[in-house]
Design a protein around this motif. Structure first.
Motif: not given
Length: 263
Positions: A151-155
């Protein structure tokens, strides 16, 4: 969120060269992950999955070595400065961080927002470099803090560089609990974000980890072109519209990743 490697320590009994006593000691250190304060011997034993007497011996050894200490009231244990020495040496000797540091400093000067570098560790992204803006909370500023990959932009940026079969495995094993009311937890919705990331070359996440925050992530590839990390840039929705934020920071984030990869 403990790393998968630490979770698997307890399952290493069949490895003929694995040092079980060392595994128990590492589990004692890992017991402090997510703790809200000092831990008693009973709490350490329960979290580490060992007996109280084993926890007592290991804790005493770590105290003698400078890796644990008693709390001020003497009722529990905390990690000590020796742990920070090891963390410093990890960061100092990490070749990616050495290459990335000047690039991240220049990126922070240009965007004037928070810039982070997180390392890909399966189900989590672990922050290894953090260059803060004016809007931060204490725990959000710490190196070593981790956030869920799903749920993260980097993920999303990291998963966009992986084959679909690996993405499916990650999502199937993920603990899809929401972090905010807007966190995407439906696997198909997450796959749609990954598809958009592949199309755009970056991921844009709105209020996935923190309400009022927009974050853009770009994956950092390793020598084999597999993702090893991500650059995140985060801003406030009180100052940025998501698309305006994308237009402003996406080219700069991509340039930074290219500079790191080519250095």
């Amino acid at each position: 969120m403990p790393s998968a490697k630490l979770k698997n320590v307890v399952n290493s009994h069949d490895d003929p060269i694995f040092v079980q006593s060392l595994g128990r000691a590492v589990r004692v250190l890992a017991a402090f992950q997510g703790a809200d304060g000092p831990l008693s011997l009973a709490e350490i034993a329960s979290r580490a999955g060992i007996t109280r007497s084993a926890a007592q011996r290991i804790a005493h050894s770590f105290r003698e070595l400078g890796y644990m200490r008693l709390s001020s009231d003497g009722r529990g244990f905390l990690l000590d400065l020796g742990i920070l020495d090891l963390a410093y040496d990890y960061l100092r000797l990490n070749p990616l961080l050495r290459r990335a540091s000047p690039v991240l400093l220049e990126l922070r000067r240009n965007v004037r927002e928070r810039v982070d570098l997180s390392l890909f560790d399966g189900q989590r992204m672990v922050y290894a470099a953090r260059m803060q803006s004016k809007r931060e909370m204490f725990f959000a500023t710490l190196i070593g803090n981790s956030v869920p990959t799903f749920c993260t932009s980097g993920g999303w940026a990291v998963m966009a560089m992986l084959p679909d079969i690996e993405v499916d495995r990650l999502l199937a094993a993920a603990d899809l609990r929401p972090v905010t009311p807007r966190t995407l937890t439906d696997p198909q919705s997450i796959r749609e974000q990954i598809a958009l990331t592949r199309q755009n070359g970056h991921a844009l996440a709105v209020e996935q980890i923190l309400m009022g925050e927009v974050a853009l992530g770009v994956a950092v590839p390793g020598p084999d072109n597999r993702p090893i990390a991500a650059i995140h840039i985060a801003g406030s929705l009180s100052e940025w519209q998501p698309e305006e934020f994308r237009r402003r920071v996406a080219p700069l984030a991509s340039e930074a990743v290219n500079a790191i990869a080519s250095s």
